[in-house]
Design an enzyme around this catalytic site. Structure first.
Site, PDB file in Angstrom:
ATOM      1  N   PRO A  98      19.208 -24.317  45.845  1.00  0.00           N
ATOM      2  CA  PRO A  98      20.632 -24.062  45.547  1.00  0.00           C
ATOM      3  C   PRO A  98      20.777 -22.740  44.788  1.00  0.00           C
ATOM      4  O   PRO A  98      20.694 -22.701  43.564  1.00  0.00           O
ATOM      5  CB  PRO A  98      21.039 -25.267  44.700  1.00  0.00           C
ATOM      6  CG  PRO A  98      19.765 -25.731  44.059  1.00  0.00           C
ATOM      7  CD  PRO A  98      18.659 -25.415  45.017  1.00  0.00           C
ATOM      8  N   ASP A 113      17.657 -20.063  41.020  1.00  0.00           N
ATOM      9  CA  ASP A 113      17.495 -21.442  41.487  1.00  0.00           C
ATOM     10  C   ASP A 113      18.186 -22.360  40.477  1.00  0.00           C
ATOM     11  O   ASP A 113      17.716 -22.523  39.350  1.00  0.00           O
ATOM     12  CB  ASP A 113      16.006 -21.777  41.596  1.00  0.00           C
ATOM     13  CG  ASP A 113      15.748 -23.170  42.162  1.00  0.00           C
ATOM     14  OD1 ASP A 113      16.690 -23.987  42.220  1.00  0.00           O
ATOM     15  OD2 ASP A 113      14.593 -23.450  42.540  1.00  0.00           O
ATOM     16  N   HIS A 114      19.308 -22.963  40.905  1.00  0.00           N
ATOM     17  CA  HIS A 114      20.119 -23.777  39.982  1.00  0.00           C
ATOM     18  C   HIS A 114      19.397 -25.053  39.552  1.00  0.00           C
ATOM     19  O   HIS A 114      19.795 -25.695  38.577  1.00  0.00           O
ATOM     20  CB  HIS A 114      21.459 -24.126  40.640  1.00  0.00           C
ATOM     21  CG  HIS A 114      22.592 -24.241  39.666  1.00  0.00           C
ATOM     22  ND1 HIS A 114      22.430 -24.711  38.386  1.00  0.00           N
ATOM     23  CD2 HIS A 114      23.912 -23.926  39.783  1.00  0.00           C
ATOM     24  CE1 HIS A 114      23.596 -24.699  37.754  1.00  0.00           C
ATOM     25  NE2 HIS A 114      24.501 -24.221  38.587  1.00  0.00           N
ATOM     26  N   ARG A 115      18.332 -25.441  40.266  1.00  0.00           N
ATOM     27  CA  ARG A 115      17.570 -26.617  39.848  1.00  0.00           C
ATOM     28  C   ARG A 115      16.818 -26.342  38.550  1.00  0.00           C
ATOM     29  O   ARG A 115      16.497 -27.274  37.794  1.00  0.00           O
ATOM     30  CB  ARG A 115      16.565 -27.014  40.942  1.00  0.00           C
ATOM     31  CG  ARG A 115      17.192 -27.399  42.271  1.00  0.00           C
ATOM     32  CD  ARG A 115      16.137 -27.613  43.349  1.00  0.00           C
ATOM     33  NE  ARG A 115      15.322 -26.413  43.566  1.00  0.00           N
ATOM     34  CZ  ARG A 115      14.357 -26.324  44.473  1.00  0.00           C
ATOM     35  NH1 ARG A 115      14.079 -27.373  45.240  1.00  0.00           N
ATOM     36  NH2 ARG A 115      13.674 -25.213  44.619  1.00  0.00           N
TER      37      ARG A 115
END
Length: 432
Positions: free
Chosen positions: A229, A404-406
């Site tokens: 994401p 990376d939004h994780r």
């Protein structure tokens, strides 16, 4: 006992390679550590060493063969006075030959059973590959040994004959049920290659075969774009102070043969920023996040037919001149495809600079397991509003950080980019 020499996995992601060149011939005696062949992986050409002693009884895969799967038998190693025997006779000459022979056997149930394929590489319970020589694997199988319980003494921890000869069998741990589930099939392409070619029937074109590097780039970046994401943060950076400071340093370093580039300052700025915002210095590890202590920064280097991302370890602790020298060395060997796997694997953050091509700005794709990548554009003279409200000009460089939004949330990413900008706009602080 005749032993199969298998196509090695020279990096954790290697699935197949090209047997570029044999460095031995049939009848040659080899000892552990002797060079056997040159193997082309998706990233580099590497030398393959023997892990057991013996005589090359038969070469099964000719040099120049492409697409040789990991763990495919490529040669037979025999002891003095021993014949190659049925092992060599049953092994396929090439991977393609193995597939061709398998087809009629599938249709005729009465046909003789095919020779067993080479056993898959042993794995620990967590899926990590266990490196062991073919002879060590065979002895372990005969004695009922669990290779996961044996510590290897060979090169890079590889399990060799001596490690298993004195070991005793232990009850293997039961694998999790999830491990027995079949792997999800890769999604089929939406349009076949033949269908695409048919669209251009009657038009001149050249068909370019994909090499290992291009296949890997296509697979990894497609996976990254589909599964990570991404979000994007953008800033403009005033470079005038950095350019003046760089010019001053280069004059002082000229006698030492050192010439700093703007990219050297960017690497240093990113490395320090990862220490200033430690929660952003992290990587995605499937079911957890690994927060790194050191600033290991990867830098994209374009080469013919693809790219490398060599990693500068502990970049925050190195001087600008040291970073510059190391980056030049890594880039030169990357273009010659002479990097070792440990030199382009790892890192938590990457830099991709297209400013030298006149690109104003662009969005880069995060390369897993990294948490982010900084896309750097060119420096351009622009009108800006000065500190006192006056209209003036400045050299401005646009950057975009893909995240990376994780791993990194918006506020953390904003703080990281803010630290990078401040480091570059105040370059002398990076020497403190």
């Amino acid at each position: 006992m005749a032993t199969e020499i298998l196509m090695p996995a020279l990096s954790p992601t290697m699935e197949e390679g090209t047997l570029a060149k044999w460095l031995v011939k049939e009848g040659d005696e080899v000892a552990s550590g002797d060079l056997l062949a040159e193997i082309e992986t998706d990233k580099a050409t590497m030398e393959f060493e023997a892990v057991d002693e013996g005589i090359i009884g038969k070469i099964l895969i000719e040099e120049g063969t492409e697409g040789v799967k990991v763990n495919t038998a490529i040669a037979i190693l025999v002891e003095e006075g021993e014949e190659v025997g049925e092992v060599a006779e049953s092994a396929p000459a090439t991977p393609a030959a193995a597939e061709a022979e398998a087809a009629p056997e599938a249709k005729e149930a009465s046909a003789p059973a095919a020779a067993k394929p080479a056993a898959p590489a042993p794995q620990a319970a967590d899926g990590t590959r266990i490196f062991a020589s073919p002879l060590a694997r065979r002895i372990a199988a005969d004695k009922g040994l669990d290779l996961a319980q044996i510590k290897g003494s060979g090169p890079k921890g590889r399990i060799i004959k001596a490690d298993v000869e004195g070991a005793t069998a232990t009850a293997p741990k039961s694998a999790p049920e999830a491990a027995s589930a079949p792997a999800a099939a890769a999604p089929a392409p939406s349009v076949s290659a033949d269908a695409v070619a048919a669209m251009y029937e009657g038009r001149d074109f050249e068909e370019i075969k994909l090499d290992g590097m291009r296949k890997t780039i296509a697979a990894r970046l497609s996976e990254a774009k589909q599964t990570i994401p991404h979000f994007y943060l953008r800033r403009d950076i005033k470079l005038d102070a950095l350019l003046a400071f760089r010019s001053q340093l280069n004059k002082q370093l000229e006698s030492r043969g050192v010439k700093l580039s703007v990219n050297d300052f960017i690497i240093k700025a990113v490395a320090i920023a990862l220490q200033q915002v430690p929660e952003a210095n992290a990587v995605w590890a499937g079911d957890r996040v690994l927060q790194m202590k050191a600033s290991d920064v990867a830098v994209a280097v374009a080469i013919e037919g693809g790219l490398f991302t060599p990693v500068l370890q502990d970049a925050d602790q190195k001087s600008l001149s040291s970073l510059s020298k190391q980056m030049k060395d890594l880039a030169a060997r990357a273009r010659d495809r002479k990097l070792a796997p440990h030199e382009y694997q790892g890192g938590s953050f990457a830099i991709s600079n297209l400013g030298m091509f006149g690109i104003d700005n662009f969005d880069a794709i995060v390369n897993p397991p990294h948490a982010g990548i900084l896309a750097v554009g060119t420096g351009v003279k622009k009108p800006v509003v000065g500190d006192n409200g006056e209209l003036t000009t400045a050299t401005v460089m646009s950057v975009t950080m893909s995240v990376d939004h994780r791993v990194i949330d918006g506020a953390v990413g904003a703080n990281l980019l803010k630290a990078i900008v401040e480091n570059l706009e105040n370059p002398m602080t990076m020497l403190a």
